[in-house]
Design a protein around this motif. Structure first.
Motif, PDB file in Angstrom:
ATOM      1  N   GLY A   1      -6.456   8.581  -7.593  1.00 24.61           N
ATOM      2  CA  GLY A   1      -5.502   8.461  -8.679  1.00 24.61           C
ATOM      3  C   GLY A   1      -4.204   7.785  -8.289  1.00 24.61           C
ATOM      4  N   ARG A   2      -3.971   7.592  -6.997  1.00 26.17           N
ATOM      5  CA  ARG A   2      -2.744   6.946  -6.526  1.00 26.17           C
ATOM      6  C   ARG A   2      -3.026   5.611  -5.845  1.00 26.17           C
ATOM      7  NH1 ARG A   2       0.240   9.204  -2.650  1.00 26.17           N
ATOM      8  NH2 ARG A   2      -1.514  10.278  -1.632  1.00 26.17           N
ATOM      9  N   PHE A   3      -4.126   5.527  -5.125  1.00 23.03           N
ATOM     10  CA  PHE A   3      -4.476   4.315  -4.380  1.00 23.03           C
ATOM     11  C   PHE A   3      -5.657   3.625  -5.055  1.00 23.03           C
ATOM     12  CE2 PHE A   3      -2.981   5.752   0.149  1.00 23.03           C
ATOM     13  CZ  PHE A   3      -1.741   6.074  -0.391  1.00 23.03           C
ATOM     14  N   THR A   4      -5.655   2.303  -4.975  1.00 27.58           N
ATOM     15  CA  THR A   4      -6.759   1.509  -5.503  1.00 27.58           C
ATOM     16  C   THR A   4      -7.159   0.452  -4.487  1.00 27.58           C
ATOM     17  OG1 THR A   4      -5.969   1.809  -7.779  1.00 27.58           O
ATOM     18  CG2 THR A   4      -7.559   0.042  -7.377  1.00 27.58           C
ATOM     19  N   ILE A   5      -8.426   0.430  -4.153  1.00 23.62           N
ATOM     20  CA  ILE A   5      -8.947  -0.591  -3.242  1.00 23.62           C
ATOM     21  C   ILE A   5      -9.626  -1.668  -4.064  1.00 23.62           C
ATOM     22  CG2 ILE A   5     -11.162   0.595  -2.870  1.00 23.62           C
ATOM     23  CD1 ILE A   5     -11.029  -0.380   0.059  1.00 23.62           C
ATOM     24  N   SER A   6      -9.411  -2.916  -3.663  1.00 24.09           N
ATOM     25  CA  SER A   6     -10.053  -4.028  -4.360  1.00 24.09           C
ATOM     26  C   SER A   6     -10.465  -5.072  -3.335  1.00 24.09           C
ATOM     27  CB  SER A   6      -9.129  -4.633  -5.412  1.00 24.09           C
ATOM     28  OG  SER A   6      -7.940  -5.115  -4.814  1.00 24.09           O
ATOM     29  N   ARG A   7     -11.263  -6.028  -3.785  1.00 23.19           N
ATOM     30  CA  ARG A   7     -11.859  -6.959  -2.829  1.00 23.19           C
ATOM     31  C   ARG A   7     -11.966  -8.343  -3.424  1.00 23.19           C
ATOM     32  NH1 ARG A   7     -17.330  -5.595   0.565  1.00 23.19           N
ATOM     33  NH2 ARG A   7     -17.724  -7.669   1.408  1.00 23.19           N
ATOM     34  N   ASP A   8     -11.687  -9.340  -2.617  1.00 28.18           N
ATOM     35  CA  ASP A   8     -11.903 -10.741  -2.965  1.00 28.18           C
ATOM     36  C   ASP A   8     -12.977 -11.252  -2.017  1.00 28.18           C
ATOM     37  OD1 ASP A   8     -11.888 -13.501  -3.263  1.00 28.18           O
ATOM     38  OD2 ASP A   8      -9.728 -13.573  -3.639  1.00 28.18           O
ATOM     39  N   ASN A   9     -14.224 -11.275  -2.476  1.00 27.18           N
ATOM     40  CA  ASN A   9     -15.332 -11.649  -1.608  1.00 27.18           C
ATOM     41  C   ASN A   9     -15.211 -13.085  -1.099  1.00 27.18           C
ATOM     42  OD1 ASN A   9     -16.593  -9.159  -1.723  1.00 27.18           O
ATOM     43  ND2 ASN A   9     -17.836  -9.707  -3.488  1.00 27.18           N
ATOM     44  N   ALA A  10     -14.693 -13.966  -1.934  1.00 28.36           N
ATOM     45  CA  ALA A  10     -14.592 -15.368  -1.531  1.00 28.36           C
ATOM     46  C   ALA A  10     -13.647 -15.534  -0.355  1.00 28.36           C
ATOM     47  CB  ALA A  10     -14.129 -16.214  -2.711  1.00 28.36           C
ATOM     48  N   LYS A  11     -12.679 -14.637  -0.250  1.00 28.41           N
ATOM     49  CA  LYS A  11     -11.697 -14.731   0.828  1.00 28.41           C
ATOM     50  C   LYS A  11     -11.949 -13.717   1.932  1.00 28.41           C
ATOM     51  CE  LYS A  11      -7.951 -16.338  -2.193  1.00 28.41           C
ATOM     52  NZ  LYS A  11      -6.577 -16.045  -2.694  1.00 28.41           N
ATOM     53  N   ASN A  12     -13.018 -12.916   1.801  1.00 26.76           N
ATOM     54  CA  ASN A  12     -13.275 -11.830   2.772  1.00 26.76           C
ATOM     55  C   ASN A  12     -12.020 -10.992   2.980  1.00 26.76           C
ATOM     56  OD1 ASN A  12     -16.037 -12.346   3.284  1.00 26.76           O
ATOM     57  ND2 ASN A  12     -15.489 -13.998   4.675  1.00 26.76           N
ATOM     58  N   THR A  13     -11.391 -10.652   1.891  1.00 29.44           N
ATOM     59  CA  THR A  13     -10.127  -9.927   1.926  1.00 29.44           C
ATOM     60  C   THR A  13     -10.209  -8.698   1.043  1.00 29.44           C
ATOM     61  OG1 THR A  13      -8.859 -11.943   2.340  1.00 29.44           O
ATOM     62  CG2 THR A  13      -7.651 -10.073   1.439  1.00 29.44           C
ATOM     63  N   ILE A  14      -9.633  -7.603   1.526  1.00 29.08           N
ATOM     64  CA  ILE A  14      -9.495  -6.429   0.685  1.00 29.08           C
ATOM     65  C   ILE A  14      -8.022  -6.063   0.577  1.00 29.08           C
ATOM     66  CG2 ILE A  14     -11.781  -5.474   1.162  1.00 29.08           C
ATOM     67  CD1 ILE A  14     -10.402  -3.466   3.071  1.00 29.08           C
TER      68      ILE A  14
ATOM     69  N   TYR B   1     -12.938   7.081  -2.444  1.00 27.06           N
ATOM     70  CA  TYR B   1     -11.595   7.431  -1.989  1.00 27.06           C
ATOM     71  C   TYR B   1     -11.558   8.830  -1.393  1.00 27.06           C
ATOM     72  CZ  TYR B   1     -10.218   3.555  -5.023  1.00 27.06           C
ATOM     73  OH  TYR B   1     -10.084   2.321  -5.613  1.00 27.06           O
ATOM     74  N   ALA B   2     -10.630   9.020  -0.483  1.00 26.69           N
ATOM     75  CA  ALA B   2     -10.334  10.371  -0.013  1.00 26.69           C
ATOM     76  C   ALA B   2      -9.679  11.134  -1.158  1.00 26.69           C
ATOM     77  CB  ALA B   2      -9.393  10.307   1.183  1.00 26.69           C
ATOM     78  N   ASP B   3      -9.931  12.427  -1.210  1.00 21.02           N
ATOM     79  CA  ASP B   3      -9.372  13.241  -2.288  1.00 21.02           C
ATOM     80  C   ASP B   3      -7.854  13.153  -2.328  1.00 21.02           C
ATOM     81  OD1 ASP B   3     -11.813  15.964  -2.024  1.00 21.02           O
ATOM     82  OD2 ASP B   3     -11.871  14.052  -3.106  1.00 21.02           O
TER      83      ASP B   3
ATOM     84  N   ARG C   1      -8.011   9.862  13.032  1.00 20.25           N
ATOM     85  CA  ARG C   1      -8.108   8.772  12.064  1.00 20.25           C
ATOM     86  C   ARG C   1      -8.998   9.231  10.909  1.00 20.25           C
ATOM     87  NH1 ARG C   1      -8.992   2.773  14.361  1.00 20.25           N
ATOM     88  NH2 ARG C   1      -7.279   3.611  15.630  1.00 20.25           N
ATOM     89  N   GLU C   2      -8.562   8.964   9.688  1.00 20.49           N
ATOM     90  CA  GLU C   2      -9.311   9.421   8.517  1.00 20.49           C
ATOM     91  C   GLU C   2      -9.553   8.278   7.548  1.00 20.49           C
ATOM     92  OE1 GLU C   2      -7.108  12.338   6.292  1.00 20.49           O
ATOM     93  OE2 GLU C   2      -5.402  11.018   5.940  1.00 20.49           O
ATOM     94  N   LEU C   3     -10.657   8.382   6.847  1.00 26.23           N
ATOM     95  CA  LEU C   3     -10.999   7.386   5.841  1.00 26.23           C
ATOM     96  C   LEU C   3     -10.092   7.555   4.623  1.00 26.23           C
ATOM     97  CD1 LEU C   3     -12.927   5.163   4.748  1.00 26.23           C
ATOM     98  CD2 LEU C   3     -14.351   7.025   3.867  1.00 26.23           C
ATOM     99  N   VAL C   4      -9.536   6.460   4.161  1.00 26.75           N
ATOM    100  CA  VAL C   4      -8.698   6.477   2.960  1.00 26.75           C
ATOM    101  C   VAL C   4      -9.484   5.961   1.757  1.00 26.75           C
ATOM    102  CG1 VAL C   4      -6.623   5.543   1.877  1.00 26.75           C
ATOM    103  CG2 VAL C   4      -6.596   6.152   4.308  1.00 26.75           C
ATOM    104  N   ALA C   5     -10.104   4.793   1.920  1.00 29.79           N
ATOM    105  CA  ALA C   5     -10.871   4.196   0.830  1.00 29.79           C
ATOM    106  C   ALA C   5     -11.848   3.193   1.407  1.00 29.79           C
ATOM    107  CB  ALA C   5      -9.945   3.502  -0.172  1.00 29.79           C
TER     108      ALA C   5
END
Length: 116
Positions: free
Chosen positions: A65-78, A59-61, A45-49
């Motif tokens: 440039g291809r993946f984007t992680i984002s977060r909605d703190n109010a919803k505890n959702t990424i 991000y993992a190398d 298992r490897e870390l992606v973001a």
């Protein structure tokens, strides 16, 4: 107990896009970070973001440039927006929530398959 629940996996062709979601529910007091990992058959298992509570991301190398992680703190959702997908991105993607006390909580995983 915190329970992360992933969704959004599926089958996509090379070059396509998918968006994964992870909603954390349960006894959430304070989340230190949330992250996406992946595990392909025969691989570790490897870390992606990862995204911190303050919003900083890493991000993992292999996905920069291809993946984007984002977060909605109010919803505890990424979210993980995955673009320009490659066959080597095929894996089960897991969400991990780390509390401010250092406890890790893992989701069940969602399958992402990229066909060539």
């Amino acid at each position: 107990q915190v329970q992360p629940v992933e969704s959004g996996g599926g089958l996509v062709q090379t070059g396509g896009s998918l968006r994964l979601s992870c909603a954390a529910s349960g006894s959430i007091f304070s989340i230190y970070s949330m992250a996406w990992y992946r595990q392909a058959p025969g691989n570790q298992r490897e870390l992606v973001a990862r995204i911190m509570s303050g919003g900083s991301a890493a991000y993992a190398d292999s996905v920069k440039g291809r993946f984007t992680i984002s977060r909605d703190n109010a919803k505890n959702t990424i979210y993980l927006q995955m673009n320009s997908l490659k066959p080597e991105d095929t894996a089960v993607y897991y969400c991990k929530v780390t509390s401010d006390r250092g406890y890790d909580y893992w989701g069940q995983g969602t399958q992402v398959t990229v066909s060539s």
